[in-house]
Design an enzyme around this catalytic site. Structure first.
Site, PDB file in Angstrom:
ATOM      1  N   GLY A   7      -5.080   9.257   3.943  1.00  0.00           N
ATOM      2  CA  GLY A   7      -4.867   9.095   5.375  1.00  0.00           C
ATOM      3  C   GLY A   7      -3.402   9.055   5.703  1.00  0.00           C
ATOM      4  N   CYS A   8      -2.589   9.420   4.747  1.00  0.00           N
ATOM      5  CA  CYS A   8      -1.154   9.400   4.938  1.00  0.00           C
ATOM      6  C   CYS A   8      -0.698  10.829   5.186  1.00  0.00           C
ATOM      7  CB  CYS A   8      -0.516   8.881   3.661  1.00  0.00           C
ATOM      8  SG  CYS A   8       1.170   8.481   3.872  1.00  0.00           S
TER       9      CYS A   8
END
Lengths: 122, 138
Positions: free
Chosen positions: A120-121
């Site tokens: 999710g980065c």
């Protein structure tokens, strides 16, 4: 971070610390989680110009425990919340964490902790 | 990451057993990414997808990473709505006690753990699905 654009797909980088060699990916993340030790974390931090202190270690140790339990590196929002819960509200905020890890708390601390880049980065 | 933006209701529907294909793992990855963007995320487990939440998974024999413990992190990502298709469980001779407990922590109540699991019928599920902005099936 230095990236060799002409040879990006074939980079096979290793990091030398105290005569020990650690394989890392093109962004400097450790290839093998289990190869991690405190020496490599210290070496990465020194290379970035900011040696690790106790406050950094609290976060790094938390990340390793989190990965051990859930098999993922937490997103920055999750990291912030959990640090607040475990270490106190004065530490569970972006300002505190960005001061410790100016390249982004999740990204930079995960790197020192030997974890993959957080899910999710972006 | 949390700038003001549009929040949509995303539902991820998991229909396949965890290790025969890459769907379950890919779904989980997308779920975490969506949640990291502060969207309203819910998950449904139906058909063989209910096997994804089985307790005590062991994957040594098939040489795959056991990612079942990652479902326990969903609460940390503010994912509090997990719908389990009751009929799918029954058809497989399973009950909710065969599944992992999934909880989220309520910060306003001193981090009290609350269950994220909702056992629903197919009729209810269809109703819940119709309220979503986006439904993605894996």
């Amino acid at each position: 971070m230095a990236v060799d654009f002409f040879n990006n797909s074939e980079v096979d980088v290793s990091l030398e610390v105290n005569g020990k060699s650690y394989e890392v990916d093109e962004e400097g993340y450790l290839a093998d989680l289990n190869a991690w030790d405190a020496d490599v974390a210290n070496a990465m931090a020194e290379a970035d110009g900011a040696p690790l202190e106790d406050n950094h270690w609290e976060v790094i140790n938390f990340l390793r425990e989190y990965y051990e339990e859930y098999q993922i590196a937490p997103a920055v929002r999750v990291l912030t919340k959990q640090i607040g819960k475990r270490l106190g509200k004065e530490k569970g905020n972006s300002k505190y964490l960005y001061e410790l890890f100016p390249y982004g708390p999740a990204k930079q601390a995960c790197k020192y902790a030997g974890l993959p880049k957080p899910t999710g980065c972006v | 990451m949390s700038e003001e933006g549009i929040v949509k209701k995303f539902m991820y529907v998991n229909r396949k057993s965890p290790y025969g294909t890459i769907y379950a793992l890919e779904s989980l990855e997308v779920v975490l990414i969506t949640a990291a963007f502060d969207q309203d995320v819910s998950l449904t487990f139906t058909d063989d997808g209910v096997y994804q939440l089985m307790k005590d998974q062991k994957t040594d024999g098939i040489g795959m990473k056991n990612f079942s413990s990652t479902y326990s992190a969903l609460g940390d990502y503010e994912i509090k709505k997990i719908f389990i298709d009751k009929e799918s469980l029954e058809e497989r001779g399973l009950s909710v006690s065969d599944l992992q407990e999934l909880v989220w922590e309520d910060e306003d109540e001193d981090y009290a753990e609350k269950s994220s699991i909702n056992l629903v019928s197919r009729a209810e599920l269809s109703n819940i699905m119709s309220q979503q902005d986006i439904v993605m099936s894996f």
